[in-house]
Design an enzyme around this catalytic site. Sequence first.
Site, PDB file in Angstrom:
ATOM      1  N   GLU A   7      32.971  69.846  62.032  1.00 43.70           N
ATOM      2  CA  GLU A   7      32.912  71.055  62.854  1.00 43.70           C
ATOM      3  C   GLU A   7      33.391  70.777  64.270  1.00 43.70           C
ATOM      4  O   GLU A   7      32.750  70.035  65.012  1.00 43.70           O
ATOM      5  CB  GLU A   7      31.488  71.609  62.927  1.00 43.70           C
ATOM      6  CG  GLU A   7      31.411  72.871  63.785  1.00 43.70           C
ATOM      7  CD  GLU A   7      30.004  73.359  64.053  1.00 43.70           C
ATOM      8  OE1 GLU A   7      29.853  74.520  64.463  1.00 43.70           O
ATOM      9  OE2 GLU A   7      29.056  72.572  63.872  1.00 43.70           O
TER      10      GLU A   7
ATOM     11  N   GLU B 128      24.658  81.761  62.925  1.00 44.76           N
ATOM     12  CA  GLU B 128      24.223  80.773  63.913  1.00 44.76           C
ATOM     13  C   GLU B 128      24.365  81.398  65.294  1.00 44.76           C
ATOM     14  O   GLU B 128      25.319  81.143  66.025  1.00 44.76           O
ATOM     15  CB  GLU B 128      25.039  79.486  63.807  1.00 44.76           C
ATOM     16  CG  GLU B 128      24.500  78.392  64.723  1.00 44.76           C
ATOM     17  CD  GLU B 128      25.274  77.087  64.634  1.00 44.76           C
ATOM     18  OE1 GLU B 128      25.035  76.324  63.675  1.00 44.76           O
ATOM     19  OE2 GLU B 128      26.142  76.850  65.500  1.00 44.76           O
TER      20      GLU B 128
END
Length: 290
Positions: free
Chosen positions: A150, A249
Amino acid sequence: MAPLRFSANLSWLFPELPGLPARLRAAGSSGFEAVEVAWPYAEPPEALARAAREAGLRLALINTPPGDQEKGEMGLGAVPGRQAAFREGLEQAVRYAKALGCPRIHLMAGRVPQGADRIAVKAEMEIVFLENLRHAAGVLAEEDLVGLLEPINTRITDPQYFLDTPQQAAAILQKVGRPNLQLQMDIFHWQIMDGNLTGNIQEFLPIVGHVQVAQVPGRGEPSSPGELNFPYLFQLLEDEGYKGFVGCEYQPRGDTVEGLSWLRSYWDRRGHPEVASEGLHTTHMPPDSE
């Protein structure tokens, strides 16, 4: 085109509730079919697995341990001199993933060491990262797990993070060349670092294993004020054939459940994936449905 599937990030959502078991129950009651947790390691994996089953949830994603946070560590994958600690953390993450039935682990790259110049240490950190990723790919393949990379933006969130653009992450994945390592696309970070979301989504989606969303710049709900047009982005993901989970998120601006009105609206419009056409709950689907 199938509707998108959403997972609740329990490291961010339901902050008013103490502990993961309570947040698991809240996510299940809110209609989620899956959840993700950054670091579940404070709870015994068996207890978490039981709580998830009772809530009717599957685990979509966990992270490798961050390292020594008191010393400023936020992942160890690319940090020189911390290879042994990264591998120990990977073993712990694999144990949890197996116990939780979680198919994906975010392999955190970590930060440029304090006091170091990013440009000066970039080559050394990439060598370390490649070495650790090749090791991780082998370990994960033995357990039929996927590792994710990520990029985290260095403009707002974490100025010292090593991996900060999808281009950098994709180049590293190409050098490693392992099919069970994929890209984790957090749209919040991608917008801040590069924008061009339509082009980047279309270019990189074939190697994306997980998506996460939050509004920019406030990191609130997709329906909160900001730069991003999420109805357009969700339609783009559908049109491009994305089949994985979309992780929520973000930082709720108020009560988490009230703030999920955007998701209830999506489900009203596109249909809730909880019940398939045969009337089966998605938690009964075989593992390869991931």
